[in-house]
Motif scaffolding. Structure first.
Motif, PDB file in Angstrom:
ATOM      1  N   GLU A   5       8.609   0.349  -5.620  1.00 13.04           N
ATOM      2  CA  GLU A   5       9.422  -0.869  -5.469  1.00 13.04           C
ATOM      3  C   GLU A   5       8.529  -2.114  -5.479  1.00 13.04           C
ATOM      4  OE1 GLU A   5      12.450  -2.911  -2.220  1.00 13.04           O
ATOM      5  OE2 GLU A   5      11.770  -0.860  -1.912  1.00 13.04           O
ATOM      6  N   LEU A   6       7.424  -2.039  -4.769  1.00 13.73           N
ATOM      7  CA  LEU A   6       6.497  -3.163  -4.704  1.00 13.73           C
ATOM      8  C   LEU A   6       5.924  -3.468  -6.087  1.00 13.73           C
ATOM      9  CD1 LEU A   6       4.992  -5.219  -2.977  1.00 13.73           C
ATOM     10  CD2 LEU A   6       3.325  -3.442  -2.429  1.00 13.73           C
ATOM     11  N   THR A   7       5.505  -2.439  -6.799  1.00 15.76           N
ATOM     12  CA  THR A   7       4.956  -2.621  -8.147  1.00 15.76           C
ATOM     13  C   THR A   7       5.997  -3.237  -9.076  1.00 15.76           C
ATOM     14  OG1 THR A   7       3.502  -0.724  -7.828  1.00 15.76           O
ATOM     15  CG2 THR A   7       3.850  -1.441 -10.089  1.00 15.76           C
ATOM     16  N   HIS A   8       7.213  -2.750  -8.999  1.00 13.33           N
ATOM     17  CA  HIS A   8       8.300  -3.278  -9.830  1.00 13.33           C
ATOM     18  C   HIS A   8       8.503  -4.780  -9.568  1.00 13.33           C
ATOM     19  CE1 HIS A   8      12.060  -3.253 -12.073  1.00 13.33           C
ATOM     20  NE2 HIS A   8      12.604  -3.901 -11.065  1.00 13.33           N
ATOM     21  N   VAL A  45      -0.157 -11.776   0.737  1.00 14.55           N
ATOM     22  CA  VAL A  45      -1.105 -11.807  -0.373  1.00 14.55           C
ATOM     23  C   VAL A  45      -2.428 -12.409   0.091  1.00 14.55           C
ATOM     24  CG1 VAL A  45      -1.502 -12.576  -2.742  1.00 14.55           C
ATOM     25  CG2 VAL A  45       0.826 -12.239  -1.938  1.00 14.55           C
ATOM     26  N   GLN A  46      -3.519 -11.749  -0.279  1.00 17.53           N
ATOM     27  CA  GLN A  46      -4.851 -12.292  -0.046  1.00 17.53           C
ATOM     28  C   GLN A  46      -5.460 -12.640  -1.394  1.00 17.53           C
ATOM     29  OE1 GLN A  46      -7.171  -9.992   3.020  1.00 17.53           O
ATOM     30  NE2 GLN A  46      -5.418  -8.612   2.747  1.00 17.53           N
ATOM     31  N   ASP A  72      -1.838  -5.380   1.325  1.00 17.16           N
ATOM     32  CA  ASP A  72      -2.956  -4.460   1.607  1.00 17.16           C
ATOM     33  C   ASP A  72      -2.800  -3.129   0.876  1.00 17.16           C
ATOM     34  OD1 ASP A  72      -4.609  -6.029   3.283  1.00 17.16           O
ATOM     35  OD2 ASP A  72      -3.236  -5.699   4.955  1.00 17.16           O
ATOM     36  N   LYS A  73      -2.114  -3.152  -0.271  1.00 16.46           N
ATOM     37  CA  LYS A  73      -1.846  -1.919  -1.017  1.00 16.46           C
ATOM     38  C   LYS A  73      -2.218  -1.993  -2.482  1.00 16.46           C
ATOM     39  CE  LYS A  73       1.943  -0.394   1.865  1.00 16.46           C
ATOM     40  NZ  LYS A  73       3.353  -0.185   2.005  1.00 16.46           N
ATOM     41  N   TYR A 101      -8.276   1.821  -1.978  1.00 17.31           N
ATOM     42  CA  TYR A 101      -6.893   1.492  -2.345  1.00 17.31           C
ATOM     43  C   TYR A 101      -6.417   2.502  -3.375  1.00 17.31           C
ATOM     44  CZ  TYR A 101      -8.092  -2.948  -0.162  1.00 17.31           C
ATOM     45  OH  TYR A 101      -8.500  -3.898   0.718  1.00 17.31           O
ATOM     46  N   LYS A 102      -5.116   2.703  -3.442  1.00 14.78           N
ATOM     47  CA  LYS A 102      -4.552   3.706  -4.347  1.00 14.78           C
ATOM     48  C   LYS A 102      -4.128   3.147  -5.701  1.00 14.78           C
ATOM     49  CE  LYS A 102      -2.581   6.427  -0.568  1.00 14.78           C
ATOM     50  NZ  LYS A 102      -3.437   7.521  -0.377  1.00 14.78           N
TER      51      LYS A 102
END
Length: 124
Positions: A5-8, A45-46, A72-73, A101-102
């Motif tokens: 969902e985050l990537t989308h 966001v960093q 942080d992902k 990180y993945k």
């Protein structure tokens, strides 16, 4: 928020910015617009997050920086180049490994259609 969902959501915002600005700007312009838009959408966001290198027991600040780190992902590595090269992929893979990180997104904004400049990179 789960990775899919985050990537989308992130890719959608990247496409929105690319549609508005088009190719040809500096990486820093896309980075600033993305930072603004991601924060506006409630994401943590960093920007230019330092990425130290740890060698043996020594933590070395070598000046490496992640363009954007979301929640942080997910690492966003932003480019505005004629074509992506293996060295760009190696860079994001190294950041994923060093930071444990993945998932990373390698984005080249210097293309007619952003889908042609997008690579999803997974740390295995």
């Amino acid at each position: 928020m789960i990775y899919q969902e985050l990537t989308h959501n992130v890719i959608g915002l990247c496409m929105e910015i690319h549609s508005a600005l088009g190719p040809g700007l500096l990486e820093s312009a896309y980075q600033e617009c993305l930072f603004y838009k991601l924060e506006q959408n409630g994401l943590y966001v960093q920007k230019q997050k330092p990425m130290p290198v740890i060698y043996e027991e020594v933590k070395l600040d070598c000046g490496y920086r992640i363009d954007l780190l979301i929640e942080d992902k997910i690492i966003l590595e932003i480019k505005s180049v004629e074509i992506l090269h293996d060295v760009h992929l190696a860079q994001i893979l190294t950041y994923l490994k060093l930071g444990n990180y993945k998932l990373g997104l390698l984005l080249n904004f210097n293309v007619a259609h952003l889908r042609d400049g997008l690579k999803r990179v997974i740390n295995t």
